[in-house]
Design a protein around this motif. Structure first.
Motif, PDB file in Angstrom:
ATOM      1  N   PRO A 158      46.184  51.186  35.320  1.00 21.57           N
ATOM      2  CA  PRO A 158      46.635  51.627  36.650  1.00 21.57           C
ATOM      3  C   PRO A 158      46.642  53.137  36.783  1.00 21.57           C
ATOM      4  CG  PRO A 158      48.138  49.989  35.720  1.00 21.57           C
ATOM      5  CD  PRO A 158      47.187  50.349  34.638  1.00 21.57           C
ATOM      6  N   VAL A 159      46.945  53.829  35.690  1.00 20.49           N
ATOM      7  CA  VAL A 159      46.957  55.301  35.730  1.00 20.49           C
ATOM      8  C   VAL A 159      45.564  55.833  36.011  1.00 20.49           C
ATOM      9  CG1 VAL A 159      47.443  57.388  34.398  1.00 20.49           C
ATOM     10  CG2 VAL A 159      48.937  55.387  34.170  1.00 20.49           C
ATOM     11  N   ASP A 160      44.554  55.277  35.332  1.00 23.52           N
ATOM     12  CA  ASP A 160      43.180  55.722  35.574  1.00 23.52           C
ATOM     13  C   ASP A 160      42.739  55.397  36.993  1.00 23.52           C
ATOM     14  OD1 ASP A 160      43.015  56.634  32.982  1.00 23.52           O
ATOM     15  OD2 ASP A 160      42.110  54.788  32.210  1.00 23.52           O
ATOM     16  N   ALA A 161      43.143  54.228  37.492  1.00 25.13           N
ATOM     17  CA  ALA A 161      42.771  53.848  38.852  1.00 25.13           C
ATOM     18  C   ALA A 161      43.403  54.788  39.877  1.00 25.13           C
ATOM     19  CB  ALA A 161      43.193  52.408  39.124  1.00 25.13           C
ATOM     20  N   LEU A 187      43.581  44.190  37.787  1.00 22.06           N
ATOM     21  CA  LEU A 187      43.424  45.289  36.836  1.00 22.06           C
ATOM     22  C   LEU A 187      43.247  44.765  35.415  1.00 22.06           C
ATOM     23  CD1 LEU A 187      46.147  47.743  38.193  1.00 22.06           C
ATOM     24  CD2 LEU A 187      43.681  48.049  38.329  1.00 22.06           C
ATOM     25  N   VAL A 188      44.004  43.734  35.073  1.00 17.97           N
ATOM     26  CA  VAL A 188      43.866  43.140  33.736  1.00 17.97           C
ATOM     27  C   VAL A 188      42.479  42.521  33.570  1.00 17.97           C
ATOM     28  CG1 VAL A 188      44.721  41.319  32.214  1.00 17.97           C
ATOM     29  CG2 VAL A 188      46.336  42.761  33.452  1.00 17.97           C
ATOM     30  N   ALA A 189      41.996  41.849  34.612  1.00 15.60           N
ATOM     31  CA  ALA A 189      40.673  41.220  34.531  1.00 15.60           C
ATOM     32  C   ALA A 189      39.575  42.255  34.327  1.00 15.60           C
ATOM     33  CB  ALA A 189      40.404  40.416  35.792  1.00 15.60           C
ATOM     34  N   GLY A 202      31.114  47.227  30.103  1.00 14.86           N
ATOM     35  CA  GLY A 202      32.151  46.521  29.354  1.00 14.86           C
ATOM     36  C   GLY A 202      31.892  45.034  29.352  1.00 14.86           C
ATOM     37  N   ASP A 203      32.789  44.309  28.707  1.00 14.62           N
ATOM     38  CA  ASP A 203      32.643  42.845  28.612  1.00 14.62           C
ATOM     39  C   ASP A 203      33.892  42.127  29.108  1.00 14.62           C
ATOM     40  OD1 ASP A 203      34.341  43.650  26.630  1.00 14.62           O
ATOM     41  OD2 ASP A 203      33.478  42.374  25.061  1.00 14.62           O
ATOM     42  N   SER A 204      34.593  42.752  30.052  1.00 13.09           N
ATOM     43  CA  SER A 204      35.798  42.131  30.590  1.00 13.09           C
ATOM     44  C   SER A 204      35.435  40.957  31.488  1.00 13.09           C
ATOM     45  CB  SER A 204      36.616  43.161  31.374  1.00 13.09           C
ATOM     46  OG  SER A 204      35.931  43.527  32.557  1.00 13.09           O
ATOM     47  N   VAL A 205      36.442  40.213  31.905  1.00 10.77           N
ATOM     48  CA  VAL A 205      36.219  39.083  32.813  1.00 10.77           C
ATOM     49  C   VAL A 205      35.572  39.556  34.112  1.00 10.77           C
ATOM     50  CG1 VAL A 205      37.351  37.279  34.153  1.00 10.77           C
ATOM     51  CG2 VAL A 205      38.123  37.771  31.820  1.00 10.77           C
ATOM     52  N   ALA A 206      36.056  40.659  34.660  1.00  8.06           N
ATOM     53  CA  ALA A 206      35.502  41.163  35.927  1.00  8.06           C
ATOM     54  C   ALA A 206      34.076  41.658  35.756  1.00  8.06           C
ATOM     55  CB  ALA A 206      36.386  42.282  36.462  1.00  8.06           C
ATOM     56  N   HIS A 207      33.737  42.219  34.593  1.00 10.41           N
ATOM     57  CA  HIS A 207      32.372  42.667  34.355  1.00 10.41           C
ATOM     58  C   HIS A 207      31.382  41.503  34.427  1.00 10.41           C
ATOM     59  CE1 HIS A 207      34.111  46.456  32.790  1.00 10.41           C
ATOM     60  NE2 HIS A 207      32.918  46.954  33.021  1.00 10.41           N
ATOM     61  N   ARG A 208      31.814  40.331  34.000  1.00  9.15           N
ATOM     62  CA  ARG A 208      30.903  39.184  33.929  1.00  9.15           C
ATOM     63  C   ARG A 208      30.787  38.437  35.245  1.00  9.15           C
ATOM     64  NH1 ARG A 208      33.695  38.641  28.895  1.00  9.15           N
ATOM     65  NH2 ARG A 208      35.031  37.008  29.774  1.00  9.15           N
ATOM     66  N   LEU A 209      31.590  38.778  36.239  1.00 12.74           N
ATOM     67  CA  LEU A 209      31.536  38.085  37.525  1.00 12.74           C
ATOM     68  C   LEU A 209      30.374  38.588  38.373  1.00 12.74           C
ATOM     69  CD1 LEU A 209      35.306  37.974  38.556  1.00 12.74           C
ATOM     70  CD2 LEU A 209      33.933  36.136  37.561  1.00 12.74           C
TER      71      LEU A 209
END
Length: 240
Positions: A57-60, A50-52, A7-14
């Motif tokens: 939350p359901v999947d987690a 979770l947003v980052a 993915g390209d989320s904020v957390a993916h790029r960290l």
């Protein structure tokens, strides 16, 4: 089972080291501040994680379903009060265990973001850079194998249960169903372990392979600031 999803989320790029620091700092701060007010604040912080990572939350929670009965057992057992010749119920005794279980759930949700956004090879590279020498290499290999091996074992157990149900295994006694699933699961686990050992030898398994290059980016400054802030919160709670 939770696993890496591109993915390209904020957390993916960290950088994975940033995520490890933030995750460890969150866990430390949550263990220090196990109060309704503190856990309410960490719920907001966990939601931000979770947003980052763009993780529901359901999947987690679904990824940690096997752990949920154990989290629920603590508060339920604590309300039972054994007395001479009688058994009492004390709802107030469940408050502490309930807060502790909820704290663990928040930590699991944050760890789910890490699993969802970090490739296995990057996790291994981060661990080997954080822990020097042969111990770091051994730890990195262990983490990489667990991340790859555990989802396969769970998938094997699920297929065994489904096959047993198709063959009317549900009509057997619980003990017999458990024996069938456990024995088949152990046989498959041992078989996978043998194939894994053979594959490692065939690929000339190396203790020091070429791992992906890790670099801190601009986004990591924010992640590191969050991690340092959570460490400060944990230290302040211990000192107070």
């Amino acid at each position: 089972m939770l696993s890496y999803t591109p993915g390209d989320s904020v957390a993916h790029r960290l950088d994975p080291r940033t995520k490890l620091l933030a995750q460890a700092a969150f866990a430390a701060a949550a263990f220090v501040h196990t109060t309704p007010r503190g856990l309410a604040a960490f719920t907001v912080v966990g939601g931000a994680f979770l947003v980052a990572g763009r993780l529901s939350p359901v999947d987690a929670i679904r990824g940690y379903l096997p752990a949920l009965p154990f989290l629920a057992a603590g508060p339920l057992v604590s309300v039972v009060e054994l007395r001479p010749w009688t058994v009492g119920i004390d709802p107030g005794a469940a408050v502490g265990p309930l807060l502790a279980s909820y704290r663990v759930l928040l930590i699991l949700l944050v760890s789910a973001v890490y699993l969802h956004t970090t490739p296995v090879r990057e996790s291994r590279a981060a661990i080997q850079r954080l822990v020097p020498g042969r111990p770091g290499r051994l730890l990195g290999v262990g983490v990489a194998l667990v991340f790859r091996f555990l989802p396969l074992l769970r998938s094997d157990l699920r297929r065994v249960r489904e096959a047993s149900a198709v063959r009317l295994g549900g009509e057997r006694r619980l003990r017999e169903r458990m024996e069938v699933v456990a024995s088949a699961g152990i046989r498959r686990a041992l078989g996978r372990a043998d194939r894994l050992a053979l594959a490692l030898r065939a690929r000339c398994f190396a203790w020091n392979p070429t791992l992906p290059e890790l670099r801190f980016g601009r986004g990591d400054a924010v992640g590191l600031a969050v991690g340092v802030g959570l460490v400060a919160v944990a230290v302040a709670g211990v000192v107070a």
